[in-house]
Enzyme design. Structure first.
Site, short mmCIF file in Angstrom:
data_model
loop_
_atom_site.label_atom_id
_atom_site.label_comp_id
_atom_site.label_asym_id
_atom_site.label_seq_id
_atom_site.Cartn_x
_atom_site.Cartn_y
_atom_site.Cartn_z
N ARG A 1 0.83 -1.22 0.00
CA ARG A 1 0.00 0.00 0.00
C ARG A 1 0.86 1.27 0.00
NH1 ARG A 1 -4.71 -0.83 4.34
NH2 ARG A 1 -5.45 1.08 3.33
N GLN B 1 -6.77 9.11 7.40
CA GLN B 1 -5.45 8.64 7.87
C GLN B 1 -4.40 9.72 7.61
OE1 GLN B 1 -4.87 4.86 5.93
NE2 GLN B 1 -6.43 3.85 7.18
N ASP C 1 -15.47 2.38 3.68
CA ASP C 1 -15.24 0.96 4.00
C ASP C 1 -16.46 0.09 3.72
OD1 ASP C 1 -12.66 1.47 4.81
OD2 ASP C 1 -13.20 1.79 6.90
C1 S3P Z 1 -9.62 5.10 8.72
C2 S3P Z 1 -9.72 5.83 7.58
C3 S3P Z 1 -10.09 5.25 6.27
C4 S3P Z 1 -10.65 3.85 6.40
C5 S3P Z 1 -9.91 3.01 7.39
C6 S3P Z 1 -9.92 3.66 8.77
C7 S3P Z 1 -9.24 5.80 9.97
O1 S3P Z 1 -8.94 5.21 5.47
O2 S3P Z 1 -10.68 3.20 5.15
O3 S3P Z 1 -10.50 1.73 7.50
O4 S3P Z 1 -9.43 5.23 11.06
O5 S3P Z 1 -8.75 6.94 9.87
P1 S3P Z 1 -8.52 6.52 4.61
O6 S3P Z 1 -8.44 7.60 5.57
O7 S3P Z 1 -7.18 6.26 4.01
O8 S3P Z 1 -9.61 6.68 3.60
#
Ligand code: S3P
Length: 450
Positions: free
Chosen positions: A129, A176, A327
């Protein structure tokens, strides 16, 4: 656990109505953050209802490696004695975040503005990733990173000696990325600003405020500006982790497509940054009712009742909704296969860089079950076959992706022939009680040939 244990082939089949109450585990996003923010706080943070899935356990282990005391005191009950903002010790060994993109990306942000080095790795999914989305912004604080091509893991970060505050516009809609930048900003003097074009889940902002940090969100036509004042003294709090709406999606969607079902999922967060699936399902004509709507821990919550919905119609899911249900697209695709007409999901290219390329994984698996799909880089269309219309009978590849495995097992509750997945073991990362919980509702799901 950068390795991967033996595969666990699983099969589900139509087994009549699902009935009862589904108590899903704690929220994964809030669980990771409770441990990480607790580790950056001096004193004792108490956590109730922590998700004890592998992803979160890997984050707990990582926080110990950075010097925090992390202790399990009972089922879902944990205590964290943190080291304070900027107090992380240098880990003596490689940090293995297993399957967890959230774990590794938030921790990389949290250590990036401390003068220590750490090397991160994970399983085959995580190692594939992109991490450039984190290493780019943390370099603005002064951190240096050395990884594989395109910043892939294993990756070493040397944290900044003298971090300065940063203003960063996120090129991708990602909580994230937002969280990594804000966590790096915690140890930089002055105001760090993260700009996002559209709202992504806001647990970091809400929780950091709870720990006493100053975080302000300004909504402008040009995007959402999130300002964090650096070097706060975080003060410990008691956290009750809400149940995970992304896990709730599985029993809810199962009830919608399994004939005669009526399932109650209590205590679901309706935080608007997470609730896009439920809006979408209602637009499709799903029989969903929100009972006992209330506020808990600053979040809107309700008990959600889902009943078999044989007359759902395909719809277009607008791109601006994608982040609030990012998700949930795999399991929405399964519901869409049981609706009449096409469901077109727009603005979904982030699905290509999740635990697997989720558009490809769903497309190939659904085709194997007899469903027609169409895809572009950024869209996914499922041609519905009506309630109970999907033939099934295939074996879907889970590709080290918990949500792909669970989505296909849910599909099997509606299909003419059983549905198998080659490996259900990744389910443990986020929903370790999926199998017994679904069985208790009356579903037929188990290890293959048992
Ligand atoms: C999450 C953010 C999402 C999500 C992941 C959990 C988080 O990812 O898909 O399962 O806890 O901040 P992205 O922020 O990369 O979209």
């Amino acid at each position: 656990m950068s390795g991967h244990g033996p595969a666990k082939p699983m099969t589900s089949r139509k087994g009549g109505a699902l009935k009862g109450v589904a108590n899903v585990p704690g929220d994964k996003s809030v669980s990771h953050r409770s441990l990480i923010f607790g580790a950056m706080t001096v004193g004792e943070t108490k956590i109730e209802g922590l998700l004890e899935g592998q992803d979160v356990l890997d984050t707990a282990k990582a926080m110990r490696a950075f010097g925090a005391e992390v202790e399990r005191t009972g089922e879902g009950q944990w205590r964290v004695h943190g080291v304070g903002v900027g107090g992380f010790a240098e880990p003596e060994d490689v940090i293995d975040c297993g399957n967890s993109g959230t774990g590794v990306r938030l921790i990389m942000g949290a250590m990036a503005s401390s003068p220590i080095a750490a090397t991160f790795t994970g399983d085959a999914s995580l190692r594939s990733r992109p991490m450039g989305r984190i290493t780019d912004p943390i370099s603005l604080f002064g951190a240096r990173s050395f990884g594989r091509v395109e910043g892939r893991l294993p990756l070493t970060i040397i944290g900044a000696q003298n971090p300065g505050p940063v203003e960063y516009r996120s090129p991708v809609p990602s909580a994230q990325v937002k969280s990594a930048v804000l966590l790096a900003g915690l140890n930089a003097p002055g105001i760090t600003t993260l700009i996002e074009a559209e709202a992504t889940r806001d647990h970091t902002e809400r929780m950091l405020k709870g720990f006493g940090a100053k975080v302000e969100t300004e909504v402008t036509p040009d995007g959402r500006y999130i300002h964090l004042t650096g070097q706060p003294e975080l003060t410990p709090i008691d956290i009750t982790v809400p149940r995970d709406p992304s896990s709730a999606a599985f029993p809810v969607c199962a009830a919608l497509i399994a004939e005669g079902s009526d399932v109650l999922v209590p205590n679901i967060s309706l935080n608007p940054t997470r609730a896009g699936l439920y809006t979408t399902l209602q637009e499709m004509g799903a029989d969903l009712t929100f009972e006992n709507e209330r506020e808990e821990g600053g979040e809107p919550v309700a008990d959600l009742r889902a009943k078999f919905s044989p007359d759902m119609k395909g719809i277009e899911v607008p791109p601006e909704r994608a982040a609030s249900m990012i998700d949930e697209f795999p399991v929405l695709s399964v519901v869409a296969a049981n609706a009449t007409g096409a469901t077109k999901m727009l603005g979904v290219k982030e699905l290509r860089v999740k635990e697997s390329d989720r558009i490809d994984a769903m497309a190939r698996g659904l085709e194997d079950m007899g469903v027609t799909v169409e895809e572009t880089e950024d869209t996914f269309t499922v041609h519905g076959m009506g309630a109970g219309g999907v033939p099934g009978g295939g074996i879907a590849e889970a590709r080290l992706d918990h949500r792909i495995a669970m989505s296909f097992l849910v599909l099997g509750f509606s299909t003419q022939k059983p549905v198998s997945v080659d490996d259900g073991s990744p389910i443990d990362t986020s929903f370790p009680i999926f199998e017994p919980l679904m069985q208790e509702l009356g579903a037929s799901v188990a290890r293959s040939n048992s």
